[in-house]
Design an enzyme around this catalytic site. Structure first.
Site, PDB file in Angstrom:
ATOM      1  N   SER A  77     -55.675   1.841  13.347  1.00 19.27           N
ATOM      2  CA  SER A  77     -54.675   2.548  12.550  1.00 19.27           C
ATOM      3  C   SER A  77     -53.262   2.196  13.011  1.00 19.27           C
ATOM      4  O   SER A  77     -52.898   1.028  13.028  1.00 19.27           O
ATOM      5  CB  SER A  77     -54.944   4.043  12.601  1.00 19.27           C
ATOM      6  OG  SER A  77     -54.242   4.705  11.584  1.00 19.27           O
ATOM      7  N   ASP A 225     -53.104   3.101   5.332  1.00 25.14           N
ATOM      8  CA  ASP A 225     -53.451   4.432   4.826  1.00 25.14           C
ATOM      9  C   ASP A 225     -52.295   5.398   5.081  1.00 25.14           C
ATOM     10  O   ASP A 225     -52.422   6.597   4.853  1.00 25.14           O
ATOM     11  CB  ASP A 225     -54.764   4.954   5.415  1.00 25.14           C
ATOM     12  CG  ASP A 225     -54.734   5.101   6.923  1.00 25.14           C
ATOM     13  OD1 ASP A 225     -53.725   4.703   7.547  1.00 25.14           O
ATOM     14  OD2 ASP A 225     -55.715   5.611   7.493  1.00 25.14           O
TER      15      ASP A 225
END
Length: 250
Positions: A77, A225
Site C-alpha cells: 500500500s 486505492d
C-alpha cells in the site's frame, strides 16, 4: 510470504476453491514476491489468473468478473519501498473478514499444508484487466464523458512510480481529458517521494499544477486505492474529503 499464501490458499481449497486472481503494484520486490505466491498456490492445486501490474480496485473487480474464489494483491500500500505484503480478497472481491483473518494467522503458524501430486498442479494464465475496468467506469451513469471533453481539461498526475502511472493516464485519456502531464509515472517501484499521498509529500505536484496552469492535480498511492486531489491553485483538497465529495455528487 509462503506460509501466509499457503494458509489462505488452504482455507479457499477447503471451500472447494478452484481459481484465484493475483495482481501487484510496481514495487521493486513485487516480481520476487509474485513468484513465491504463484508457485505455492499452484503447488496446492489452485489455478492462478495473473492480471499483472494492477491497481487494488482492478484486482477486486477481476475477482468478481472471473468468478474466482478469491484474490491476492501483492502490495504494501502506502508504505516505503522496502516493504511488501499481501492483501487478501474473498470471492466477492472484498477484503477478508476478521474471522477468516484469524484463521489465516492460525494456519500460517501451524505450518501444516498439503501439496498436490504433479498431475493436479494448478495452472497459470495471464490476463490484462485494465481495459475492462476502464470500460466499466465509462458505463457508470454518474460519468459524463461529454461534459469532461467539453471542458478541455488539463490534469497533472503523480503516480509515485507505481501502477497508477499506467492506470490513471489511461483512464483520463478514455474520459476525454485533453492534456495530461505525467509526474513520477514510470512504474519502476523507486518512489520519488514518501508514497503516502499526504499534503506534505505532494509539494512537487502542487508546484506542477500551478506551473502548467492545470485544472486539477491527481495523486495516488502505489496500489491506487487512495486518491488525493489538488485544486487549480495548487492547494491540496485533502484526501479525507475525496469519498465525501464523491458521495455528495452521487
Amino acid at each position: 510470504i509462503a506460509k501466509f499464501t499457503l494458509a489462505f490458499g488452504t482455507i479457499l481449497k477447503q471451500k472447494n476453491a478452484k481459481k484465484i486472481v493475483i495482481g501487484r503494484d510496481a514495487r521493486i520486490s513485487g516480481e520476487m514476491v509474485y513468484h513465491i505466491v504463484v508457485g505455492n498456490l499452484m503447488g496446492i492445486g489452485l489455478d492462478v489468473i495473473d492480471i499483472g501490474l494492477a491497481t487494488t480496485p482492478t484486482v477486486e473487480m477481476a475477482v468478481v468478473a472471473e468468478e474466482a474464489d478469491g484474490g491476492i494483491i501483492i502490495t504494501a500500500s502506502h508504505n516505503p519501498k522496502q516493504w511488501n505484503a499481501l492483501k487478501l480478497l474473498n470471492n466477492k472481491g472484498e477484503f477478508i473478514s476478521e474471522k477468516v483473518g484469524q484463521d489465516v494467522l492460525k494456519r500460517a503458524q501451524s505450518g501444516k499444508f498439503e501439496f498436490v501430486d504433479v498431475d493436479k498442479l494448478g495452472k497459470l494464465s495471464q490476463k490484462d484487466f485494465l481495459q475492462a475496468h476502464i470500460d466499466a467506469i465509462l458505463k457508470l451513469p454518474y460519468v459524463n464523458i461529454e461534459a469532461i471533453k467539453a471542458k478541455k481539461l488539463k490534469v497533472v498526475v503523480d503516480a509515485v512510480n507505481s501502477v497508477g502511472g499506467i492506470a490513471v493516464p489511461a483512464l483520463l485519456k478514455a474520459l476525454g481529458v485533453e492534456v495530461i502531464h505525467e509526474l513520477n509515472c514510470e512504474p519502476t517501484g523507486k518512489f520519488a517521494h514518501n508514497p503516502e499521498p499526504l499534503s506534505e509529500h505532494l509539494s512537487s505536484l502542487c508546484s506542477d499544477v500551478k506551473f502548467h496552469k492545470a485544472d486539477i492535480g491527481i495523486a495516488v498511492d502505489p496500489d491506487v486505492d487512495r486518491l488525493a486531489l489538488i485544486d487549480e491553485k495548487g492547494i491540496p483538497f485533502g484526501e479525507e474529503y475525496t469519498l465525501v465529495a464523491v458521495a455528495d455528487y452521487v
